[in-house]
Design an enzyme around this catalytic site. Structure first.
Site, PDB file in Angstrom:
ATOM      1  N   CYS A 388      64.151  29.176  56.910  1.00  0.00           N
ATOM      2  CA  CYS A 388      62.694  29.151  57.061  1.00  0.00           C
ATOM      3  C   CYS A 388      62.155  30.571  57.229  1.00  0.00           C
ATOM      4  O   CYS A 388      62.151  31.348  56.289  1.00  0.00           O
ATOM      5  CB  CYS A 388      62.303  28.241  58.218  1.00  0.00           C
ATOM      6  SG  CYS A 388      60.560  27.760  58.199  1.00  0.00           S
ATOM      7  N   HIS A 486      65.182  22.952  57.483  1.00  0.00           N
ATOM      8  CA  HIS A 486      65.707  22.861  58.845  1.00  0.00           C
ATOM      9  C   HIS A 486      66.669  21.674  58.923  1.00  0.00           C
ATOM     10  O   HIS A 486      66.494  20.669  58.240  1.00  0.00           O
ATOM     11  CB  HIS A 486      64.575  22.650  59.851  1.00  0.00           C
ATOM     12  CG  HIS A 486      63.731  23.854  60.066  1.00  0.00           C
ATOM     13  ND1 HIS A 486      64.207  25.002  60.665  1.00  0.00           N
ATOM     14  CD2 HIS A 486      62.426  24.095  59.772  1.00  0.00           C
ATOM     15  CE1 HIS A 486      63.242  25.898  60.735  1.00  0.00           C
ATOM     16  NE2 HIS A 486      62.146  25.380  60.196  1.00  0.00           N
TER      17      HIS A 486
END
Length: 562
Positions: A388, A486
């Site tokens: 991310c 994630h």
């Protein structure tokens, strides 16, 4: 009528989240329809959940975990107000799962408090309509008298939910009885009347030594002690980065002297048979639980590397820091700009690097640069994974930087290790996803599908032809991977491929003990097909063995069997 139990505390980190998760699982396995709730949370560790409208939104990780413990789908009603600190005194305000904007505390209370309060009331009402018991978790101390007129997670929740209150006091910190007595004395009268009991947490030693204190505090306050919970870690994911090692201090990373610490070195595998994965401990680190599956792998060490400003480049005495509290008194760090002077480079003993998520990619990139870690990462020649915000850091440049960061610069250079450019706007992507895996780079050999979630601002576009081993939101070279997914390492195939790559890069044979069942897998029976001995059940066992539940308005199940 639905019963609401509010687990409040005398302070932060007294075990509220563990008690709430344990109570949720204990009630669920006894057939009670239960749901968790936290009116307002402050955390950069978030998960994806369904909104009342059926879209995807985000909630704090503790309420996601507690929903799993309660064996009910997670929704944004379980955490209707979420504050995500990003630095410079501001937090991103998320209401009903949707980001509203960035605000300082004063702006939040002046302009958005009523909306937040209404959202919390409405969310609790919907939960109460659908469940028999709501287990609410407070925040910090319930006795912050400077906040009693705007304490959404504690005071307001107790009132609008008509909650029975249990107050937890952490005896490991010392002064548990004084803290409990003072807390009760400072509560508003109508809230004090709702307190049905207290709990002592994190106790080590002979329980009989507490009895005189328990008798005295019960006599002085009239509040019964419901139990004493022993010191134990059931393995639930941490909610905030205060639990992490290698903390550089304040959110702007300005303090020095942080220690580097290693997780996973208690698995019985010798250092000679192990590999080390370095993780920059970004000042605004988020969703660091992405690393927990690696910590649980035998022979894998996860080392959090402090991100601290370099001290050897500015020779202008007018820029000297004259605050003695910021002085670094460790002689091993003298005359060097590296957080680890004895190894030359902070990554000298690393076999791989994982750059985690960030609530503020731009400011954390600048922090890496100030610490000299940008050069260290560029010079590192082993496997690198960016997750991310870490993915965004690895790119060539970031545009719209003034949207993400707290400064005014609109374009900044990234680390230049992946051929991508990230552009920030006010749009935010929040979604659970499943991606096809065609292994490449550090996860060569991985195939199948990977499930997880995305929570991010900014979109990354390739500037050259690239591999996309985990779908369109990923990029890889021969040794570097960037992805927005994630939960990446919770997928066994991806994790196994990465761990094999790290051992190969280190020219070390992987230990013969085999792959561990990770904490994340234990906490997600859908991944293992088993519900035995999960962190949820261990938390439930703690509650069942230690607490009297009768005063909570639910059956006292401590002596019954499933």
């Amino acid at each position: 009528m639905t019963d609401t139990i509010l687990i409040a505390g005398t302070a932060s980190h007294v075990g509220k989240s563990t008690l709430a998760a344990g109570l949720c699982r204990l009630l669920a396995r006894r057939g009670v329809d239960v749901a968790p709730f936290k009116a307002q949370n402050m955390s950069n560790n978030a998960r994806v959940a369904l909104t009342p409208d059926g879209d995807w939104g985000e909630i704090g990780v503790s309420q996601y975990v507690q929903a799993r413990a309660a064996e009910t789908p997670s929704t944004t009603d379980m955490n209707p107000v979420l504050l995500k600190p990003r630095g410079d005194g501001e937090s991103q305000l998320v209401i009903d799962g949707e980001a509203v904007g960035h605000f300082a505390a004063g702006d939040y209370y002046e302009s958005h408090w009523e909306r937040a309060l209404t959202a919390a009331r409405d969310a609790h009402r919907r939960l109460a309509a659908d469940h028999d018991v709501v287990v609410a978790e407070g925040a910090g101390s319930i006795a912050e008298i400077n906040l009693h007129d705007r304490d959404l997670a504690n005071i307001e929740c107790a009132r609008f939910a008509d909650a029975r209150i249990v107050i937890a006091a952490d005896i490991e910190r010392g002064g548990a009885f004084a803290s409990l007595y003072g807390t009760l004395e400072l509560l508003p009268e109508d809230v004090r009347d709702r307190v049905v009991g207290a709990v002592i947490t994190k106790f080590r030693g002979d329980r009989s030594l507490l009895e005189p204190g328990i008798e005295e505090i019960e006599s002085r306050t009239g509040v019964p002690m419901l139990g004493v919970v022993p010191y134990d870690d059931p393995g639930l994911p941490a909610e905030d980065s205060l639990s992490l090692p290698g903390r550089a201090g304040s959110v702007d990373g300005s303090t020095t002297g942080a220690e580097r610490a290693v997780l996973g070195d208690d698995d019985g595998v010798s250092d000679a048979e192990s590999v080390r994965i370095a993780v920059p401990r970004l000042p605004r680190i988020s969703n660091f639980t992405d690393l927990e599956p690696l910590v649980r792998e035998p022979g894998v060490r996860v080392a959090y590397v402090p991100v601290e400003p370099s001290t050897d480049t500015d020779t202008d005495p007018s820029n000297a820091d004259t605050d003695p509290s910021n002085a670094d008194t460790d002689p091993s760090n003298a005359d060097t700009g590296s957080p680890l002077a004895d190894t030359g480079s902070p990554l000298a003993d690393a076999d791989a690097v994982v750059i985690p998520g960030s609530k503020n990619t731009v400011d954390d990139l600048l922090a890496l640069r100030a610490a000299g870690l940008d050069d260290a990462i560029r010079a590192f020649d082993g496997p690198i994974v960016g997750l991310c915000g870490g993915y965004q850091l690895l790119g060539e440049r970031i545009t719209g930087a003034d949207v993400e960061g707290t400064g005014e610069q609109s374009t900044i250079d990234g680390l230049g290790l992946l051929p991508v450019e990230t552009r920030f706007t006010t749009d935010k992507r929040v979604e659970r996803v499943t991606r096809s895996v065609e292994g490449g780079g550090p996860i060569t050999g991985a195939t199948g599908a990977a499930t997880g979630y995305e929570i991010h601002m900014g979109r990354s576009s390739p500037t050259a032809t690239v591999e996309r081993p985990i779908g369109p939101e990923s990029v890889a070279t021969d040794r570097i991977l960037g992805t927005y997914l994630h939960g990446l390492f919770e997928n066994r195939g991806v994790r196994e491929a990465f761990v094999e790559t790290v051992f190969d890069a280190a020219a070390t044979s992987r230990p013969s003990t085999g792959s561990a069942v990770t904490r994340s897998e234990e906490a997600d029976p859908e991944r293992t097909g088993s519900t035995a001995d999960t962190p949820y059940d261990r938390a439930a066992d703690l509650v069942e063995d230690a607490l009297k539940l009768g005063p909570l308005g639910v059956p006292d199940l401590s002596a019954s069997s499933p």
